[in-house]
Scaffold this motif. Structure first.
Motif, PDB file in Angstrom:
ATOM      1  N   THR A   9      11.477 -29.051  34.487  1.00 40.88           N
ATOM      2  CA  THR A   9      12.805 -29.413  34.995  1.00 40.88           C
ATOM      3  C   THR A   9      13.826 -29.400  33.882  1.00 40.88           C
ATOM      4  OG1 THR A   9      11.729 -30.841  36.629  1.00 40.88           O
ATOM      5  CG2 THR A   9      14.108 -31.137  36.293  1.00 40.88           C
ATOM      6  N   PHE A  10      13.440 -29.905  32.678  1.00 37.87           N
ATOM      7  CA  PHE A  10      14.340 -29.880  31.523  1.00 37.87           C
ATOM      8  C   PHE A  10      14.789 -28.453  31.252  1.00 37.87           C
ATOM      9  CE2 PHE A  10      11.973 -33.738  29.541  1.00 37.87           C
ATOM     10  CZ  PHE A  10      12.686 -34.586  30.379  1.00 37.87           C
ATOM     11  N   ILE A  11      13.816 -27.544  31.239  1.00 38.39           N
ATOM     12  CA  ILE A  11      14.107 -26.149  30.915  1.00 38.39           C
ATOM     13  C   ILE A  11      15.010 -25.525  31.978  1.00 38.39           C
ATOM     14  CG2 ILE A  11      13.074 -23.855  30.686  1.00 38.39           C
ATOM     15  CD1 ILE A  11      10.706 -25.201  29.339  1.00 38.39           C
ATOM     16  N   PHE A  12      14.757 -25.858  33.229  1.00 35.75           N
ATOM     17  CA  PHE A  12      15.612 -25.341  34.297  1.00 35.75           C
ATOM     18  C   PHE A  12      17.045 -25.799  34.112  1.00 35.75           C
ATOM     19  CE2 PHE A  12      17.683 -26.085  38.391  1.00 35.75           C
ATOM     20  CZ  PHE A  12      17.701 -24.788  38.896  1.00 35.75           C
ATOM     21  N   LEU A  13      17.212 -27.071  33.738  1.00 32.82           N
ATOM     22  CA  LEU A  13      18.557 -27.590  33.498  1.00 32.82           C
ATOM     23  C   LEU A  13      19.225 -26.846  32.359  1.00 32.82           C
ATOM     24  CD1 LEU A  13      17.855 -31.416  33.815  1.00 32.82           C
ATOM     25  CD2 LEU A  13      19.263 -30.037  35.350  1.00 32.82           C
ATOM     26  N   GLY A  14      18.465 -26.564  31.312  1.00 30.52           N
ATOM     27  CA  GLY A  14      19.022 -25.841  30.180  1.00 30.52           C
ATOM     28  C   GLY A  14      19.440 -24.440  30.557  1.00 30.52           C
ATOM     29  N   ASP A  43      20.918 -25.142  23.339  1.00 37.67           N
ATOM     30  CA  ASP A  43      19.725 -24.350  23.029  1.00 37.67           C
ATOM     31  C   ASP A  43      18.688 -25.158  22.248  1.00 37.67           C
ATOM     32  OD1 ASP A  43      20.756 -22.196  24.337  1.00 37.67           O
ATOM     33  OD2 ASP A  43      21.286 -21.055  22.543  1.00 37.67           O
ATOM     34  N   ALA A  44      19.173 -26.032  21.372  1.00 36.10           N
ATOM     35  CA  ALA A  44      18.247 -26.834  20.572  1.00 36.10           C
ATOM     36  C   ALA A  44      17.388 -27.727  21.462  1.00 36.10           C
ATOM     37  CB  ALA A  44      19.015 -27.677  19.554  1.00 36.10           C
ATOM     38  N   ARG A  45      18.009 -28.373  22.446  1.00 36.50           N
ATOM     39  CA  ARG A  45      17.229 -29.257  23.321  1.00 36.50           C
ATOM     40  C   ARG A  45      16.386 -28.444  24.303  1.00 36.50           C
ATOM     41  NH1 ARG A  45      16.701 -34.369  23.474  1.00 36.50           N
ATOM     42  NH2 ARG A  45      18.376 -34.529  21.927  1.00 36.50           N
ATOM     43  N   TYR A  46      16.901 -27.333  24.747  1.00 34.72           N
ATOM     44  CA  TYR A  46      16.125 -26.449  25.616  1.00 34.72           C
ATOM     45  C   TYR A  46      14.858 -25.967  24.894  1.00 34.72           C
ATOM     46  CZ  TYR A  46      14.721 -21.965  27.611  1.00 34.72           C
ATOM     47  OH  TYR A  46      13.994 -20.912  28.101  1.00 34.72           O
ATOM     48  N   SER A  47      15.012 -25.533  23.644  1.00 34.15           N
ATOM     49  CA  SER A  47      13.866 -25.031  22.879  1.00 34.15           C
ATOM     50  C   SER A  47      12.856 -26.139  22.614  1.00 34.15           C
ATOM     51  CB  SER A  47      14.349 -24.434  21.548  1.00 34.15           C
ATOM     52  OG  SER A  47      15.183 -23.319  21.769  1.00 34.15           O
ATOM     53  N   PHE A  48      13.353 -27.341  22.346  1.00 37.43           N
ATOM     54  CA  PHE A  48      12.464 -28.472  22.104  1.00 37.43           C
ATOM     55  C   PHE A  48      11.651 -28.785  23.354  1.00 37.43           C
ATOM     56  CE2 PHE A  48      11.696 -33.103  22.239  1.00 37.43           C
ATOM     57  CZ  PHE A  48      10.914 -33.232  21.109  1.00 37.43           C
ATOM     58  N   ILE A  53       5.858 -27.790  26.503  1.00 37.88           N
ATOM     59  CA  ILE A  53       4.942 -27.125  27.434  1.00 37.88           C
ATOM     60  C   ILE A  53       3.871 -26.350  26.674  1.00 37.88           C
ATOM     61  CG2 ILE A  53       4.778 -25.264  29.142  1.00 37.88           C
ATOM     62  CD1 ILE A  53       7.368 -26.131  30.304  1.00 37.88           C
ATOM     63  N   LYS A  54       4.282 -25.680  25.606  1.00 35.36           N
ATOM     64  CA  LYS A  54       3.352 -24.854  24.845  1.00 35.36           C
ATOM     65  C   LYS A  54       2.325 -25.687  24.087  1.00 35.36           C
ATOM     66  CE  LYS A  54       6.409 -20.883  24.153  1.00 35.36           C
ATOM     67  NZ  LYS A  54       7.071 -19.993  23.150  1.00 35.36           N
ATOM     68  N   SER A  55       2.804 -26.772  23.462  1.00 33.40           N
ATOM     69  CA  SER A  55       1.908 -27.569  22.614  1.00 33.40           C
ATOM     70  C   SER A  55       1.294 -28.760  23.337  1.00 33.40           C
ATOM     71  CB  SER A  55       2.662 -28.060  21.377  1.00 33.40           C
ATOM     72  OG  SER A  55       3.723 -28.928  21.755  1.00 33.40           O
ATOM     73  N   SER A  61       9.091 -33.930  14.717  1.00 39.12           N
ATOM     74  CA  SER A  61       9.799 -33.416  13.541  1.00 39.12           C
ATOM     75  C   SER A  61      10.859 -32.390  13.938  1.00 39.12           C
ATOM     76  CB  SER A  61       8.809 -32.787  12.553  1.00 39.12           C
ATOM     77  OG  SER A  61       8.090 -31.731  13.164  1.00 39.12           O
ATOM     78  N   TYR A  62      10.799 -31.909  15.181  1.00 46.40           N
ATOM     79  CA  TYR A  62      11.759 -30.912  15.661  1.00 46.40           C
ATOM     80  C   TYR A  62      12.717 -31.485  16.711  1.00 46.40           C
ATOM     81  CZ  TYR A  62       8.823 -27.494  13.299  1.00 46.40           C
ATOM     82  OH  TYR A  62       8.138 -26.781  12.344  1.00 46.40           O
ATOM     83  N   LEU A  63      12.830 -32.808  16.745  1.00 48.46           N
ATOM     84  CA  LEU A  63      13.776 -33.417  17.679  1.00 48.46           C
ATOM     85  C   LEU A  63      15.178 -32.839  17.450  1.00 48.46           C
ATOM     86  CD1 LEU A  63      12.994 -37.244  17.910  1.00 48.46           C
ATOM     87  CD2 LEU A  63      13.155 -35.623  19.805  1.00 48.46           C
ATOM     88  N   PRO A  64      15.878 -32.442  18.505  1.00 49.69           N
ATOM     89  CA  PRO A  64      17.225 -31.871  18.335  1.00 49.69           C
ATOM     90  C   PRO A  64      18.170 -32.890  17.706  1.00 49.69           C
ATOM     91  CG  PRO A  64      16.387 -31.468  20.546  1.00 49.69           C
ATOM     92  CD  PRO A  64      15.456 -32.449  19.913  1.00 49.69           C
TER      93      PRO A  64
END
Length: 203
Positions: A9-14, A43-48, A53-55, A61-64
């Motif tokens: 859902t986060f990604i869809f919002l992004g 994009d930073a929050r979308y990528s985070f 999902i991947k990990s 350490s990669y918090l936007p």
């Protein structure tokens, strides 16, 4: 399963927000391209969120990083579609060189600063919840939803203001246009209650 649903859902919002951002390079050290700045935050929050999902876990350490676009000390210029917003000590003092009344400039300032502070606030709320020992996924989901929504409203609002400040626009036309702008659909009580009593306001 719930974690995956929230993250998707986060990604869809992004992705749904991306249509509102444009990528144009900054002009000088004292000028920031507003479209580019908004897109960078989105994009930073979308990528985070996508990386979760991947990990299968949040890489803290990669918090936007939460950042302001307009609400900064000193004097700086933010450009949107070629229109220059000159900011001095958190007040809009000029829009594309148009001589506007202090009342109208105050209206522009209130709209842009409010939205800028809200997007920063929601970004920080999400980040701090990720850092909490006991996370609430619904809380993070809501904060991220509000963050993306506020960025979208900020982009739309500033684009409408920029459209009123094109070359050859008279001061009267500009001021009448600003007066007719719709109020953004946001919760302003956040900035008078929780926002002012929390460390999230620290720059």
């Amino acid at each position: 399963m719930r974690t995956v649903i929230y993250t998707i859902t986060f990604i869809f919002l992004g992705l749904s927000y991306s249509a509102y951002a444009q990528n144009v390079a900054p002009i000088t050290a004292n000028q920031v391209n507003g479209n580019d700045a908004i897109e960078k935050l989105r994009d930073a929050r979308y990528s985070f969120n996508k990386s979760i999902i991947k990990s299968k876990k949040a890489q803290l350490s990669y918090l936007p990083k939460s950042e302001y676009i307009f609400d900064k000390p000193g004097t700086h210029t933010v450009l949107f579609e070629g229109v220059k917003f000159v900011i001095k000590e958190n007040n809009v003092v000029s829009v594309n060189g148009i001589t506007a009344s202090s009342e109208v400039l105050a209206m522009v300032t209130e709209k842009l600063m409010t939205l800028d502070r809200l997007q920063y606030f929601y970004s920080e709320k999400s980040n701090q919840e990720y850092l909490s020992s006991v996370r609430s996924l619904p809380y993070i989901y809501n904060s991220d939803r509000q963050f993306f929504s506020t960025l979208r409203i900020l982009s739309t609002t500033v684009r409408h203001i920029a459209a009123l400040a094109k070359p050859k626009t008279s001061s009267i036309e500009f001021e009448l246009g600003i007066a007719k702008l719709r109020e953004p659909n946001i919760d302003r009580t956040i900035l008078t209650d929780e926002y002012k009593t929390t460390s999230l306001t620290a720059k």
